[in-house]
Design a protein around this motif. Structure first.
Motif, PDB file in Angstrom:
ATOM      1  N   LYS A 123      54.583  93.835  39.742  1.00 27.28           N
ATOM      2  CA  LYS A 123      53.820  92.919  40.616  1.00 27.28           C
ATOM      3  C   LYS A 123      53.072  91.934  39.733  1.00 27.28           C
ATOM      4  O   LYS A 123      52.365  92.327  38.813  1.00 27.28           O
ATOM      5  N   LYS A 124      53.251  90.647  40.013  1.00 26.13           N
ATOM      6  CA  LYS A 124      52.572  89.618  39.240  1.00 26.13           C
ATOM      7  C   LYS A 124      51.663  88.818  40.166  1.00 26.13           C
ATOM      8  O   LYS A 124      52.095  88.337  41.209  1.00 26.13           O
ATOM      9  N   ASN A 125      50.406  88.701  39.771  1.00 21.73           N
ATOM     10  CA  ASN A 125      49.456  87.861  40.497  1.00 21.73           C
ATOM     11  C   ASN A 125      49.107  86.652  39.639  1.00 21.73           C
ATOM     12  O   ASN A 125      49.091  86.738  38.404  1.00 21.73           O
ATOM     13  N   TYR A 126      48.821  85.542  40.298  1.00 24.00           N
ATOM     14  CA  TYR A 126      48.577  84.296  39.575  1.00 24.00           C
ATOM     15  C   TYR A 126      47.317  83.613  40.096  1.00 24.00           C
ATOM     16  O   TYR A 126      46.945  83.767  41.262  1.00 24.00           O
ATOM     17  N   THR A 127      46.684  82.830  39.226  1.00 31.42           N
ATOM     18  CA  THR A 127      45.653  81.911  39.684  1.00 31.42           C
ATOM     19  C   THR A 127      46.371  80.770  40.403  1.00 31.42           C
ATOM     20  O   THR A 127      47.597  80.645  40.314  1.00 31.42           O
ATOM     21  N   PHE A 128      45.604  79.920  41.075  1.00 33.59           N
ATOM     22  CA  PHE A 128      46.241  78.828  41.808  1.00 33.59           C
ATOM     23  C   PHE A 128      47.007  77.912  40.861  1.00 33.59           C
ATOM     24  O   PHE A 128      48.136  77.512  41.153  1.00 33.59           O
TER      25      PHE A 128
END
Length: 441
Positions: free
Chosen positions: A307-312
């Motif tokens: 799972k990869k989360n990103y900033t905007f």
């Protein structure tokens, strides 16, 4: 009836957003170059409109015919009265070729930006979940389409077009785009060719869907009410281990055995939270238990996901990449329409087909994903150099820029009318084709 209404509302809202953004692209760039926009309409308004209001030089309104929208730019379409006069500073025809080109391309540009923006927001909100190919330890399960393409249950995909695909999520699309797939079939390395004859199976069906998924054990996700499974006491999360004396390891084996024992009494062995149970069940002629099995996304205890989360701001390049991938898929589909042997033409559809793609229950994630996909599709179609489409006007301007001579406005007008008639006929044909598919396909 309610599901049809929900789908229709979603489609209407999605189309409205796309039309407004497209026409807003023309409007904003025209205003930036001090060109007047006489009308800005959502939907067409032959004979009458639902709403209209004049603000400044522009009449804003909503038409009654939901087949598109338009902006009327001063001095773009020349009538007899206008053509006799010199062009005014606020008219489209008074501007340089490059400014006119930018005004016309504004709709396409804004559709592209909308697609990137939506995908960027979705990635920022939900992140991205990947299943590494190396973690698909049981191989693949294929449907009837996958089997026609030469794949088998249990195959482990090694390469597509000679390249290793890091994430399983990308493999189905890679196969459709590719020319070959290499698999490990019970220790034997096999290379399968993917020609147009095989790819026709992908398009020659009513609904496009993924034709492979990771092979999973048969664990019940949901028992349907008033079903055979509920009658004989099967429960959610039961793992089916065997039927009669035959062991079952994977979901595809369960499906095959159920079709084998139609209209018979069977003995099902199950694992219920570590307790081993057996149940005598009569299978009807349909061979259906009335259960939904868990798919690989619901079995994170078996498969290791990333799972990869990103900033905007980190999401922006990923949004651009996803838009590009969608566009590549659309170009591939369009190319295959002209290869009759692929039968890709069967997937051409009108608003009826588009409405069916929306879920029967409102889902914002799916809604925005589909809207972003349609947005880049509209941008792509408008690039075609057909008079009355943006691409047609852009072609005339490019010819003018190369030849250093203005094309006669009457010629442009006649070509535009002809192009509009051709596009209208194509749209009518697609609608008729979409209706006929219900009865003959």
């Amino acid at each position: 009836m309610i599901s049809i209404l929900i789908r229709s509302i979603q489609l209407l809202l999605s189309i409205s957003i796309l039309i407004i953004i497209h026409e807003l692209g023309h409007f904003i760039i025209a205003q930036a170059f001090k060109v007047r926009v006489e009308r800005f309409f959502l939907f067409f308004d032959p004979w009458f409109s639902i709403f209209k209001k004049k603000i400044g030089h522009t009449v804003y309104g909503i038409g009654w015919l939901p087949l598109g929208g338009y902006v009327k730019i001063s001095g773009m379409m020349i009538d007899d009265k206008t053509s006799k006069n010199e062009s005014k500073d606020w008219e489209f025809r008074s501007k340089s070729a490059i400014k006119r080109f930018l005004i016309i391309s504004g709709g396409i540009l804004f559709n592209i930006l909308l697609s990137i923006f939506i995908f960027t927001c979705l990635i920022f909100q939900y992140g991205e979940t990947y299943l590494p190919t190396k973690n698909v330890k049981y191989g693949i399960e294929v449907d009837s389409l996958g089997k026609k393409m030469g794949l088998k249950n249990g195959d482990k995909i090694l390469f597509v077009n000679g390249k290793y695909i890091s994430y399983f999520n990308d493999i189905p699309k890679a196969i459709i785009f590719g020319n070959s797939v290499t698999v490990n079939r019970m220790g034997k390395i096999i290379k399968l060719s993917l020609n147009h004859q095989k790819k026709k199976f992908f398009f020659d069906r009513k609904k496009l869907s993924f034709f492979i998924q990771p092979r999973v054990p048969p664990i019940i996700h949901y028992v349907m009410k008033n079903s055979v499974a509920e009658k004989y006491g099967l429960r959610n999360n039961d793992e089916i281990l065997g039927i009669n004396s035959e062991f079952i390891l994977f979901s595809d084996q369960l499906k095959e055995l159920l079709s084998k024992y139609k209209n018979e009494n069977i003995l099902i062995s199950i694992n219920r939270n570590g307790r081993f149970l057996k149940k005598n069940i009569f299978i009807s002629q349909r061979g259906i238990l009335g259960i939904y099995l868990k798919n690989f996304m619901e079995l994170d205890r078996i498969f290791s996901f990333e799972k990869k989360n990103y900033t905007f701001f980190q999401s922006i390049p990923n949004g651009i990449n996803r838009t590009w991938n969608v566009l590549k898929h659309q170009i591939f589909f369009f190319k295959n329409i002209f290869h009759i042997e692929t039968k890709a033409y069967k997937q051409i559809g009108s608003f009826f087909s588009m409405a069916k793609e929306f879920p029967s229950k409102w889902n914002w994630d799916i809604f925005w994903t589909f809207t972003a996909t349609l947005s880049i599709w509209i941008a792509f179609l408008n690039l075609f150099p057909i008079p009355s489409l943006d691409g047609g006007y852009m072609l005339f301007i490019i010819i003018e820029m190369i030849s250093k001579k203005k094309i006669n406005e009457k010629i442009i007008e006649r070509c535009t009318i002809f192009g509009f008639l051709i596009i209208s006929l194509i749209m009518i044909f697609i609608v008729i084709w979409d209706i006929l598919k219900v009865f003959f396909y």
